[in-house]
Design an enzyme around this catalytic site. Sequence first.
Site, mmCIF file in Angstrom:
data_model
loop_
_atom_site.group_PDB
_atom_site.id
_atom_site.type_symbol
_atom_site.label_atom_id
_atom_site.label_comp_id
_atom_site.label_asym_id
_atom_site.label_seq_id
_atom_site.Cartn_x
_atom_site.Cartn_y
_atom_site.Cartn_z
ATOM 1 N N ASP A 92 0.863 -1.175 0.000
ATOM 2 C CA ASP A 92 0.000 0.000 0.000
ATOM 3 C C ASP A 92 0.911 1.241 0.000
ATOM 4 O O ASP A 92 2.117 1.130 0.268
ATOM 5 C CB ASP A 92 -0.862 -0.064 1.271
ATOM 6 C CG ASP A 92 -1.565 1.228 1.562
ATOM 7 O OD1 ASP A 92 -2.241 1.740 0.657
ATOM 8 O OD2 ASP A 92 -1.426 1.743 2.696
ATOM 9 N N ASP A 94 -0.252 5.122 0.937
ATOM 10 C CA ASP A 94 -0.473 6.107 2.000
ATOM 11 C C ASP A 94 -0.367 5.458 3.386
ATOM 12 O O ASP A 94 -1.005 4.439 3.657
ATOM 13 C CB ASP A 94 -1.843 6.755 1.838
ATOM 14 C CG ASP A 94 -1.936 7.564 0.549
ATOM 15 O OD1 ASP A 94 -2.204 8.761 0.614
ATOM 16 O OD2 ASP A 94 -1.705 6.971 -0.530
ATOM 17 N N GLU A 101 -1.105 10.701 4.275
ATOM 18 C CA GLU A 101 -2.274 10.388 3.462
ATOM 19 C C GLU A 101 -2.398 11.532 2.457
ATOM 20 O O GLU A 101 -2.690 12.675 2.836
ATOM 21 C CB GLU A 101 -3.548 10.312 4.326
ATOM 22 C CG GLU A 101 -3.579 9.167 5.334
ATOM 23 C CD GLU A 101 -3.864 7.807 4.709
ATOM 24 O OE1 GLU A 101 -4.547 7.736 3.671
ATOM 25 O OE2 GLU A 101 -3.376 6.803 5.276
ATOM 26 N N SER A 180 -2.406 1.659 -4.814
ATOM 27 C CA SER A 180 -2.802 2.755 -3.938
ATOM 28 C C SER A 180 -4.218 3.234 -4.193
ATOM 29 O O SER A 180 -4.618 3.417 -5.348
ATOM 30 C CB SER A 180 -1.827 3.923 -4.161
ATOM 31 O OG SER A 180 -2.269 5.068 -3.480
ATOM 32 N N GLY A 181 -4.934 3.485 -3.116
ATOM 33 C CA GLY A 181 -6.218 4.169 -3.212
ATOM 34 C C GLY A 181 -6.038 5.677 -3.345
ATOM 35 O O GLY A 181 -7.010 6.422 -3.352
ATOM 36 N N LYS A 225 -7.132 -4.008 -5.291
ATOM 37 C CA LYS A 225 -5.779 -4.255 -4.769
ATOM 38 C C LYS A 225 -5.446 -5.749 -4.846
ATOM 39 O O LYS A 225 -4.349 -6.134 -5.254
ATOM 40 C CB LYS A 225 -5.665 -3.735 -3.332
ATOM 41 C CG LYS A 225 -5.614 -2.216 -3.258
ATOM 42 C CD LYS A 225 -5.343 -1.730 -1.840
ATOM 43 C CE LYS A 225 -4.989 -0.238 -1.845
ATOM 44 N NZ LYS A 225 -4.266 0.169 -0.642
ATOM 45 N N ASP A 248 -1.894 -0.882 5.767
ATOM 46 C CA ASP A 248 -2.332 -0.413 7.082
ATOM 47 C C ASP A 248 -3.838 -0.229 7.212
ATOM 48 O O ASP A 248 -4.332 -0.042 8.314
ATOM 49 C CB ASP A 248 -1.662 0.936 7.426
ATOM 50 C CG ASP A 248 -2.243 2.058 6.591
ATOM 51 O OD1 ASP A 248 -2.090 2.002 5.358
ATOM 52 O OD2 ASP A 248 -2.877 2.967 7.162
ATOM 53 N N ASN A 251 -8.895 -1.138 3.371
ATOM 54 C CA ASN A 251 -8.903 -1.427 1.934
ATOM 55 C C ASN A 251 -7.719 -2.306 1.516
ATOM 56 O O ASN A 251 -7.610 -2.677 0.356
ATOM 57 C CB ASN A 251 -8.955 -0.135 1.095
ATOM 58 C CG ASN A 251 -7.758 0.759 1.316
ATOM 59 O OD1 ASN A 251 -7.123 0.721 2.362
ATOM 60 N ND2 ASN A 251 -7.441 1.572 0.329
HETATM 61 MG MG LIG Z 1 -2.708 3.140 3.653
#
Ligand SMILES: [Mg+2]
Length: 293
Positions: A92, A94, A101, A180-181, A225, A248, A251
Amino acid sequence: MSSNVTAVSYGLKLSLPDIQRLRSLLTAAGLGVGAETRTGDARFEVYAADCALDARLDGARRALAAAGIEGVDTALVPAALRSAPRKFLIMDVDSTLIQQEVIELLAAYAGKREEVTAVTEAAMRGELDFAQSLHARVAVLAGLPADVVESVRSEVRLTEGAAELVAAFQSAGHAVAVVSGGFNQILRPIAEDLGLHYWIANELEIVDGALTGKVLGDVIDRAAKEKYLREWAAAEGIPMEHTIAVGDGANDLDMLGAAGIGIAFNAKPAVRAAADAAVNLPYLDAVRYIAGV
Ligand SMILES: [Mg+2]
């Protein structure tokens, strides 16, 4: 049926009494302790023991998590993963690869940081649908000049140990990916600097030099993901048992569950509880010791 696992424990300090206590915890969890090594540096210390497990792996993990030593975490890692000739690491971005973030940094330019932070935290705890919450958070960016993207890029800091972790995997011939979101416009230069072949995030829509408050295309959510982990590992010819996922937030749960080992990195409690292992140190390169790289 007995299986071979390596128990990897890590903390800021590991005293001799800690190691003795770890040995008895491993034995109590059904692990026969064999060869042991101690490594680490000025930041954190690592104890690894090759073990024979005569019980279920998830049960042993739960027993160790419940009986743990304050400030020390133990990952039980299949020996076959640690000795695999090629491994696939997916992370991931962020609050994992980077310290911030990005949506919060962007929202600050719209004067909406607190509002957006509250929504992000609820989403990362798994209380909100990720895609819906992303659309709501990006909407507050409508009208911002596109050059805030440059400003935010310059504020982004890699997590301590991130560059070292990526370099160690790459120099050993393993594959590294990030998913990544967050946003391609921020991630692209970071991924290129790190020499990553596989990376993806959401695309902020920019029209006439301004953010529209929308993202283009499919949202990179929890399901996406996991999908990219499976696709990219297959493209590298690396079986899922030899994949390592680190994240973390809520998601990240699907990719953490799908990987050979899923590692919660300074994660929300629900993520830590669901993951195979947890790193609660601020150093991303602790993952090296878990993966045996
Ligand atoms: Mg994250």
